[in-house]
Design an enzyme around this catalytic site. Structure first.
Site, PDB file in Angstrom:
ATOM      1  N   HIS A 131     -17.342  19.753  -8.110  1.00 35.52           N
ATOM      2  CA  HIS A 131     -16.246  19.266  -7.280  1.00 35.52           C
ATOM      3  C   HIS A 131     -16.473  19.460  -5.785  1.00 35.52           C
ATOM      4  CE1 HIS A 131     -14.334  18.876 -11.130  1.00 35.52           C
ATOM      5  NE2 HIS A 131     -13.214  18.444 -10.595  1.00 35.52           N
TER       6      HIS A 131
ATOM      7  N   GLU B  40     -15.452  14.710 -16.689  1.00 36.79           N
ATOM      8  CA  GLU B  40     -14.749  15.987 -16.802  1.00 36.79           C
ATOM      9  C   GLU B  40     -14.913  16.585 -18.200  1.00 36.79           C
ATOM     10  OE1 GLU B  40     -13.359  17.676 -14.424  1.00 36.79           O
ATOM     11  OE2 GLU B  40     -12.679  16.295 -12.872  1.00 36.79           O
TER      12      GLU B  40
ATOM     13  N   ARG C   3     -11.422  30.928 -12.812  1.00 39.10           N
ATOM     14  CA  ARG C   3     -10.933  29.548 -12.892  1.00 39.10           C
ATOM     15  C   ARG C   3     -11.724  28.646 -11.944  1.00 39.10           C
ATOM     16  NH1 ARG C   3      -4.736  27.051 -12.899  1.00 39.10           N
ATOM     17  NH2 ARG C   3      -5.394  24.881 -12.733  1.00 39.10           N
TER      18      ARG C   3
ATOM     19  N   GLU D  46      -6.409  30.792  -9.754  1.00 41.96           N
ATOM     20  CA  GLU D  46      -7.772  30.585  -9.259  1.00 41.96           C
ATOM     21  C   GLU D  46      -8.228  31.705  -8.309  1.00 41.96           C
ATOM     22  OE1 GLU D  46      -9.785  26.430  -8.770  1.00 41.96           O
ATOM     23  OE2 GLU D  46      -9.092  27.053  -6.798  1.00 41.96           O
TER      24      GLU D  46
ATOM     25  N   LYS E 204      -9.975  24.428 -21.008  1.00 41.70           N
ATOM     26  CA  LYS E 204      -9.190  24.597 -19.785  1.00 41.70           C
ATOM     27  C   LYS E 204      -8.045  25.569 -20.002  1.00 41.70           C
ATOM     28  CE  LYS E 204      -7.426  22.613 -15.686  1.00 41.70           C
ATOM     29  NZ  LYS E 204      -7.368  21.444 -14.798  1.00 41.70           N
TER      30      LYS E 204
ATOM     31  N   HIS F 142     -15.949  16.179  -3.981  1.00 42.85           N
ATOM     32  CA  HIS F 142     -14.845  15.975  -3.042  1.00 42.85           C
ATOM     33  C   HIS F 142     -15.358  15.522  -1.677  1.00 42.85           C
ATOM     34  CE1 HIS F 142     -11.750  18.732  -5.290  1.00 42.85           C
ATOM     35  NE2 HIS F 142     -11.907  17.562  -5.864  1.00 42.85           N
TER      36      HIS F 142
ATOM     37  N   HIS G  10     -12.725   9.560  -8.597  1.00 40.68           N
ATOM     38  CA  HIS G  10     -12.898  11.012  -8.667  1.00 40.68           C
ATOM     39  C   HIS G  10     -13.941  11.441  -9.710  1.00 40.68           C
ATOM     40  CE1 HIS G  10     -12.024  15.273  -8.601  1.00 40.68           C
ATOM     41  NE2 HIS G  10     -11.693  15.224  -9.877  1.00 40.68           N
TER      42      HIS G  10
ATOM     43  N   LYS H 222      -2.119  22.669 -11.263  1.00 37.90           N
ATOM     44  CA  LYS H 222      -2.510  22.315  -9.903  1.00 37.90           C
ATOM     45  C   LYS H 222      -1.862  20.983  -9.535  1.00 37.90           C
ATOM     46  CE  LYS H 222      -7.026  24.408  -9.057  1.00 37.90           C
ATOM     47  NZ  LYS H 222      -8.426  24.073  -8.706  1.00 37.90           N
TER      48      LYS H 222
ATOM     49  N   ARG I 259      14.249  22.532  -4.475  1.00 40.24           N
ATOM     50  CA  ARG I 259      13.571  23.833  -4.594  1.00 40.24           C
ATOM     51  C   ARG I 259      12.945  24.056  -5.969  1.00 40.24           C
ATOM     52  NH1 ARG I 259      18.069  25.735  -1.351  1.00 40.24           N
ATOM     53  NH2 ARG I 259      17.319  26.128   0.767  1.00 40.24           N
TER      54      ARG I 259
ATOM     55  N   ASN J 299     -14.407  24.073 -11.077  1.00 42.68           N
ATOM     56  CA  ASN J 299     -14.770  23.217  -9.945  1.00 42.68           C
ATOM     57  C   ASN J 299     -16.247  22.827  -9.951  1.00 42.68           C
ATOM     58  OD1 ASN J 299     -12.167  23.218  -8.678  1.00 42.68           O
ATOM     59  ND2 ASN J 299     -12.542  25.334  -8.076  1.00 42.68           N
TER      60      ASN J 299
END
Length: 371
Positions: free
Chosen positions: A250, A188, A243, A239, A229, A254, A269, A146, A124, A247
């Protein structure tokens, strides 16, 4: 440690530090002993990183009397899977690590995302430290919490927000990256300039060769990226607002990764992000939001550093525009079917565009596939 650059990620009780500097893998033992006295650790890594750097890390931990269990996985994007998530979680439990012991994510973005997710759900929730070994991970994926894995239906569709306790970015390990991997991470870095730091993008245009060569310019580029960042994450951790600007590139990127079935021999990526950023600027120009000169400037810089910037730069065949569009509609940045893109009004003037007409996107994809 005095020569390391330290950046604070301001999240109140969950605030943590990013340290950037040389030799931090060997010094990780003292850092982790101070962070979690008496904790045992599991090191989640991949075969490539393990062969180069695992001994240095385990030796440094041993010197600080920290027990470490390595969990070594295959390298590559396909490791971000349900099967590998199970392997890591079961490995943590089998090692008899307790809830207050520590998971170390020691690798690039794939390992950081996977290990952070596993730490978030094992027992947990267990604390974890990010030790990014790729440029992409040092400037982007290791910061901000993330974590997740890919679904067969799309990238990063399964996961959670789970902030690390510490990020240790050792700039020395970047010397062992291939040129292709370093370039992919650089995409990036450039992204931060294109979002809202036009002066940084101009600096990169002038200094990118020194960033690639190493030394002070490389550390500066990583630090600037991490500050950018950290600022955004502190404002919008989950997000729900700006935020999403992170992206940039992206949504297109993606979709292209999914279209290549995450085959890293064809596209990694950062390369997808590079093409995606070029497409975002080109699409913005097509919608009369920005000058075509800005799109040309972005493409020129990506080309100068050796990054792909057109869909046609991807080797092999790609599915038709309709299939690419389907991947885009599966993206997490879709809200009730309405497409959200990060578009731009110029260099460093990105913004969140909601309700982008689907017909415009599909026509744009068809044109760019036909190049």
């Amino acid at each position: 440690m005095s020569d390391a650059v330290t950046i604070e990620v301001g999240l109140g009780a969950r605030a943590y530090q990013i340290r950037i500097g040389k030799g931090l893998v060997a010094k990780a033992g003292s850092e982790i002993a101070a962070l979690k006295p008496g904790a045992r650790t599991a090191i989640v890594t991949d075969e490539n990183v393990a062969s180069r750097h695992l001994e240095t890390l385990t030796q440094g931990l041993a010197e600080a009397s920290i027990a470490a269990t390595p969990i070594i996985l295959p390298a590559g994007e396909k490791t971000k899977s349900y099967a590998m998530l199970e392997r890591v979680v079961e490995g943590l439990i089998a090692a008899k690590l307790e809830r207050n012991d520590l998971v170390i994510a020691f690798g690039g973005g794939v390992i950081g995302d996977l290990a952070g997710f596993a730490a978030g759900i094992a027992r947990r929730g267990m604390p974890f430290v990010q030790m990014p070994t790729s440029l992409l991970a040092q400037v982007d994926s290791s910061v901000g919490g993330k974590t997740g894995i890919n679904s067969p239906q799309g990238k990063n569709l399964v996961g959670l927000f789970n902030q690390p306790k510490l990020v240790l970015a050792d700039t020395d390990v970047l010397d062992t990256l291939s040129l292709r991997e370093f370039r992919a991470g650089y995409a990036e870095v450039a992204k931060y300039g294109l979002i809202d730091r036009p002066d940084f993008f101009t600096w990169l245009e002038k200094n990118w060769r020194e960033v690639f060569a190493g030394g002070a310019a490389r550390t500066e580029a990583i630090a600037q990226s991490c500050r950018a960042k950290a600022d955004v994450v502190a404002r919008d951790e989950f997000e729900t607002g700006d935020r999403a600007l992170l992206n940039l590139g992206h949504t297109f990127g993606h979709a292209l990764e999914a279209a290549t079935a995450y085959d890293s021999s064809r596209l990694v990526h950062g390369e997808g992000v590079a093409i995606g950023m070029a497409l975002a600027h080109r699409f913005s120009s097509r919608l009369n939001l920005a000058s075509p000169d800005d799109a040309a400037r972005v493409e020129a810089h990506l080309q100068a550093v050796g990054l792909p910037y057109r869909i046609s730069d991807i080797p092999g065949s790609l599915p038709p525009a309709e299939k690419l569009f389907e991947y885009i509609t599966q993206d997490k940045k879709v809200t009730r079917g309405a497409l959200t893109f990060i578009l731009t009004r110029g260099i460093g003037q990105s913004f969140i565009a909601k309700d982008v007409p689907q017909s415009e996107v599909l026509a744009f994809l068809k044109d760019n596939l036909a190049e």
